[in-house]
Design an enzyme around this catalytic site. Structure first.
Site, PDB file in Angstrom:
ATOM      1  CG  ASP A   1      35.066   1.892  63.971  1.00  0.00           C
ATOM      2  OD1 ASP A   1      35.621   0.987  64.586  1.00  0.00           O
ATOM      3  OD2 ASP A   1      34.865   2.926  64.358  1.00  0.00           O
TER       4      ASP A   1
ATOM      5  CB  THR B   1      31.128   8.062  66.412  1.00  0.00           C
ATOM      6  OG1 THR B   1      31.036   6.958  66.306  1.00  0.00           O
ATOM      7  CG2 THR B   1      30.763   8.591  67.884  1.00  0.00           C
TER       8      THR B   1
END
Length: 208
Positions: free
Chosen positions: A78, A191
């Protein structure tokens, strides 16, 4: 297939462990007659690892006004995806996250499905998803000083007493916080840093 398709390949680095993945991707893109531009530092690393020079791959040094790439392929986790998103900011080029082994909320295409994902891209069988971002204005600046897809964190720069933070939403007073800092997070970033300090998890497309 989309005629004269070209894609941009981005990653932080390449090594002997990830070379088979790049080889698979490049061979499949070549089979589909798709041109590939590879971000220069990655291009040079792949050449050092033995990638043969061909007419369908070339180094990529930045976006131009006549950008014709149909997508940027981000290989990594990510964090790599967020770097790719920053690179494409202000363009209409979407980012596709290909996971090279670590858990990823944004880079969710596995290595085993990378060829299938490439086929769907080149055949136009995909949907674009949007993510809200943040703009940061500071010191009465007229233009944003930075942008974020995940979050901005306001934090103290020493070990002194806590900060006093007066928060307003759309010009309306919300609350005053006495804390080490304050995280302002998008739904996508829920998140990330926000979650690590106990914040709520929000579905990425939620307008929160």
């Amino acid at each position: 297939m989309i005629p004269d398709a070209s894609v941009i390949l981005f990653s932080r680095k390449a090594d002997s462990d990830t070379l088979p993945l790049y080889d698979t991707m490049l061979q499949h893109l070549n089979t589909r007659s798709c041109k590939v531009r590879i971000v220069r530092h990655l291009f040079e690393q792949l050449l050092d690892l033995g990638l043969p020079r061909t007419s369908v791959i070339s180094p990529f040094d930045g976006f131009s006004d006549n950008e014709d790439a149909i997508a940027m392929l981000s290989v990594g986790g990510d964090g790599t995806f967020l770097e790719a998103a920053r690179m494409t900011m202000g363009t209409s080029v979407p980012v596709i996250g290909i996971n090279n082994g670590r858990l990823g909320f944004l880079s969710d295409i596995s290595q085993q499905k990378v060829c299938e994902a490439i086929d769907n891209l080149l055949d136009g069988k995909y949907r674009l998803g949007s993510h809200d971002g943040l703009s940061l204005y500071a010191n009465d600046a007229r233009e944003p000083v930075d942008y974020a897809l995940n979050e901005f964190a306001v934090s103290k720069c020493d070990n002194s007493s806590m900060l006093t933070i007066h928060a307003y939403v759309d010009g309306e007073y919300l609350s005053t916080y006495w804390a080490d800092g304050l995280i302002v997070s998008t739904a996508t970033g829920s998140t990330a840093y926000s979650m690590s300090v106990g914040g709520p998890i929000v579905y990425p497309s939620t307008p929160n």
